[in-house]
Design a protein around this motif. Structure first.
Motif, PDB file in Angstrom:
ATOM      1  N   GLU A 144       0.826  -1.207   0.000  1.00 36.22           N
ATOM      2  CA  GLU A 144       0.000   0.000   0.000  1.00 36.22           C
ATOM      3  C   GLU A 144       0.862   1.259   0.000  1.00 36.22           C
ATOM      4  O   GLU A 144       0.498   2.270  -0.609  1.00 36.22           O
ATOM      5  CB  GLU A 144      -0.944  -0.012   1.197  1.00 36.22           C
ATOM      6  N   SER A 196       0.566   4.079  -2.913  1.00 34.16           N
ATOM      7  CA  SER A 196       0.163   5.436  -2.505  1.00 34.16           C
ATOM      8  C   SER A 196       1.256   6.469  -2.771  1.00 34.16           C
ATOM      9  O   SER A 196       1.035   7.671  -2.570  1.00 34.16           O
ATOM     10  CB  SER A 196      -0.191   5.442  -1.019  1.00 34.16           C
ATOM     11  N   SER A 242      -5.299  -5.509  -3.205  1.00 32.92           N
ATOM     12  CA  SER A 242      -5.317  -4.051  -3.099  1.00 32.92           C
ATOM     13  C   SER A 242      -6.389  -3.429  -3.992  1.00 32.92           C
ATOM     14  O   SER A 242      -6.633  -3.880  -5.113  1.00 32.92           O
ATOM     15  CB  SER A 242      -3.948  -3.487  -3.482  1.00 32.92           C
TER      16      SER A 242
END
Length: 257
Positions: A161, A165, A185
């Motif tokens: 993640e 991001s 995800s």
């Protein structure tokens, strides 16, 4: 007398059905290898099947990887999983390799990074699996020494993640673990996987040499069975657990006699 004979026969049948337990020391939650909530995953099912073919029933105890070997040495458990493929040491007996990890560097495709050597990672914000500096060698360790923000974590979902991001430029983890979390995800992005490291083989450790030999025989039986390929496809979605044939040549010759 007939009644006693029936009881003896029943006991013999029960003994053949109820396999004795072996305590197997394994790591903690690490899908797709270990899924704590269901006591399943690639490594769990592989070890369960090997132990079943040894004639026992596997009972799993979940521990941090750093404590597995010391617990076995102190007298707890029968089998210690995920031991490095290094020269044997006195006091324990080691199986042939039973599992293969392939650590990789994953970066977003949009960042267009060129990584051909661990030194190329110097200056890149990176999050790696816990213990990466120990496992991945001096070149990697030297490169990460040049990066003040370098982190290692046991939370590999968080690694993925953080990459998606944009919080880090690169993550270092096993290919199968990345694939699993990429599929889970909700914001997966196109990535480039850089294979900068060799694969890592792991063995099981025992205090009892008889159990170690029986484990190797059962492992060989599994590797020669179509069940092994089906297990890989079930959890890893591909066949990527090749183990070096040289480790098993002697065992195969023995099995064929």
């Amino acid at each position: 007398m007939a009644g006693k004979g029936w009881i003896v026969a029943c006991l013999l049948v029960c003994q053949s059905v109820w396999a004795a337990p072996l305590t197997v020391l394994v790591g903690q939650h690490k899908p797709p290898y270990i899924k704590l909530e269901t006591v399943s995953g690639y490594e769990i099912e592989l070890l369960r099947e090997i132990v079943r073919r040894m004639g026992y029933e596997a009972e799993f105890t979940f521990l941090p990887n750093s404590r597995i070997r010391s617990q076995l040495e102190s007298g707890f458990g029968d089998i210690a999983s995920l031991q490095p493929n290094e020269p044997d040491e006195p006091g324990l007996f080691f199986s042939q390799p039973y599992i293969r990890y392939q650590n990789v560097v994953v970066a977003r495709q949009s960042d267009e990074l060129t990584l051909q050597h661990p030194a190329d990672m110097a200056g890149l914000t990176t999050v790696a699996f816990q213990g990466a500096k120990v496992v991945l060698g001096a070149d990697y360790r030297d490169a990460m020494a040049l990066q003040p923000g370098y982190l290692e974590t046991v939370d590999q979902q968080a690694q993925v993640e953080m990459l998606f991001s944009g919080r880090v430029k690169a993550i270092v983890l096993d290919r199968n673990i990345f694939t699993y979390h990429q599929q889970e995800s909700k914001r997966a992005l196109p990535v480039v996987i850089h294979e900068l490291f060799g694969s890592t083989l792991y063995r099981a450790a025992f205090r009892d040499p008889v159990l170690q030999r029986r484990f190797d025989q059962a492992l060989l039986s599994v590797l020669l069975d179509n069940w092994y390929e089906q297990l890989q496809l079930k959890y890893l979605l591909q066949l990527n657990q090749e183990l070096p044939n040289r480790f098993y040549c002697n065992d195969m010759q023995t099995a064929n006699k």
